[in-house]
Write an enzyme that holds these catalytic residues in place. Structure first.
Site, mmCIF file in Angstrom:
data_model
loop_
_atom_site.group_PDB
_atom_site.id
_atom_site.type_symbol
_atom_site.label_atom_id
_atom_site.label_comp_id
_atom_site.label_asym_id
_atom_site.label_seq_id
_atom_site.Cartn_x
_atom_site.Cartn_y
_atom_site.Cartn_z
ATOM 1 N N ASN A 10 -42.457 14.244 -1.507
ATOM 2 C CA ASN A 10 -43.456 15.496 -1.334
ATOM 3 C C ASN A 10 -44.853 15.121 -0.725
ATOM 4 O OD1 ASN A 10 -45.190 17.525 -2.202
ATOM 5 N ND2 ASN A 10 -45.128 16.978 -4.242
ATOM 6 N N LYS A 12 -47.543 16.586 -0.297
ATOM 7 C CA LYS A 12 -48.614 17.425 -0.580
ATOM 8 C C LYS A 12 -49.773 17.707 0.603
ATOM 9 C CE LYS A 12 -48.213 14.991 -4.900
ATOM 10 N NZ LYS A 12 -48.883 14.536 -6.302
ATOM 11 N N HIS A 95 -44.070 22.768 -9.008
ATOM 12 C CA HIS A 95 -44.848 21.382 -8.996
ATOM 13 C C HIS A 95 -46.106 21.600 -9.975
ATOM 14 C CE1 HIS A 95 -47.187 17.873 -7.877
ATOM 15 N NE2 HIS A 95 -46.025 17.324 -7.605
ATOM 16 N N GLU A 97 -48.925 20.682 -9.695
ATOM 17 C CA GLU A 97 -50.149 20.716 -9.185
ATOM 18 C C GLU A 97 -50.364 22.292 -8.897
ATOM 19 O OE1 GLU A 97 -49.974 17.986 -6.377
ATOM 20 O OE2 GLU A 97 -50.280 16.375 -7.570
ATOM 21 N N GLU A 167 -41.086 15.774 -13.892
ATOM 22 C CA GLU A 167 -42.380 14.875 -13.698
ATOM 23 C C GLU A 167 -43.134 15.126 -14.612
ATOM 24 O OE1 GLU A 167 -42.640 14.516 -9.003
ATOM 25 O OE2 GLU A 167 -43.339 16.622 -9.632
ATOM 26 N N GLY A 173 -49.406 10.518 -9.634
ATOM 27 C CA GLY A 173 -50.572 9.701 -8.826
ATOM 28 C C GLY A 173 -51.382 9.049 -9.689
ATOM 29 N N SER A 213 -45.237 8.476 -9.855
ATOM 30 C CA SER A 213 -45.544 7.215 -9.386
ATOM 31 C C SER A 213 -44.419 6.268 -9.281
ATOM 32 C CB SER A 213 -46.541 6.342 -10.703
ATOM 33 O OG SER A 213 -47.611 7.349 -10.594
ATOM 34 N N GLY A 234 -44.273 11.099 -4.318
ATOM 35 C CA GLY A 234 -45.359 11.501 -3.740
ATOM 36 C C GLY A 234 -46.411 10.470 -2.854
#
Ligand code: PGA
Length: 251
Positions: A10, A12, A95, A97, A167, A173, A213, A234
């Site tokens: 991903n 982003k 997701h 975010e 996740e 992150g 991560s 990510g």
């Protein structure tokens, strides 16, 4: 029941078209897949055409990071499934975010899922709890609510292609990863809930990816867990060498 591993990147909001070209060219040149996993990358909308050109003729799947639930109309800045279908076969939905920054609720995600399936796109549905929710022992409750809400109204036969990505928000992150045991335990609970919602057969065949991560240093142990069927990566999917190492995890 064997579930084919699925390793996804991903990206982003990273990489313009030049950077997309560089990264995918490096990946393609050194691509090997010792585990015969399915491999997917999800660039920004602006890089999808470039990704398509570069990955033509390879096995690497292209996904978008989101979609809109309507096919067309006055929805400034949004991108619909019929538009995405020119470039992608898979769509990431829900997701964390999207949920926390853009306010996607389970109801919105459910509508997007409906659009995705209506256009024969494969949904990768993300679920996950925050640190506060984990610490107050609400993890399972939250994950169940996200699954119940996200999948509301669908029958088992509609969801044959569905991929789930677990996740934990606190691991995204942050460099903090759920321990392999923690992740395994949660994946097992998610699978059990899918069995309760639909059937054991459905739960056994649905792939549940871990995200948060994932890196070369921890991928082997994570993928060694019974209920972990792949990874949604990510940061480390932006480095060709790291992502290739993750694809070629060792069990
Ligand atoms: P990360 O992101 O690997 O950088 O933690 C994972 C994700 O958000 O999908």
């Amino acid at each position: 029941m064997t579930r084919r591993y699925f390793i996804a990147g991903n990206w982003k909001m990273h990489n313009n078209t030049t950077e997309t070209k560089e990264l995918l060219t490096a990946m393609k040149q050194n691509f090997q897949n010792i585990n015969d996993s399915e491999v997917m990358v999800a660039p920004s909308f602006t890089s999808l055409q470039t990704a398509k050109e570069i990955l033509e003729g390879t096995q690497i799947i292209i996904a978008s990071q989101d979609c809109h639930s309507e096919d067309k109309g006055a929805f400034t800045s949004a991108v619909s499934c019929p538009q995405l279908k020119e470039f992608v076969s898979h769509v990431i939905l829900g997701h964390s975010e999207r949920r926390s920054v853009f306010g996607d609720t389970d109801i919105v995600i459910n509508k997007k899922l409906k659009a995705t399936l209506a256009h024969q796109l494969v949904p990768v549905l993300c679920i996950g709890e925050t640190l506060q929710e984990r610490e107050s022992n609400k993890t399972l409750e939250i994950l169940k609510a996200q699954l119940d809400g996200g999948l509301a109204g669908f029958e088992e036969k509609d969801l044959e292609t569905l991929i789930i990505a677990y996740e934990p928000v606190w691991a995204i992150g942050t460099g903090k990863t759920a321990s392999p045991q923690q992740a395994q335990e949660t994946h097992e609970q998610v699978r059990k809930h899918l069995a309760d919602m639909y059937s054991q057969e459905f739960a056994d065949k649905t792939r549940i990816l871990y995200g948060g991560s994932v890196k070369p240093e921890n991928v082997d142990e994570l993928m060694g867990q019974t209920d972990i069927d792949g990874a949604l990566v990510g940061g480390k999917s932006l480095e060709a060498e790291s992502f290739l190492r993750i694809i070629n995890f060792k069990k």
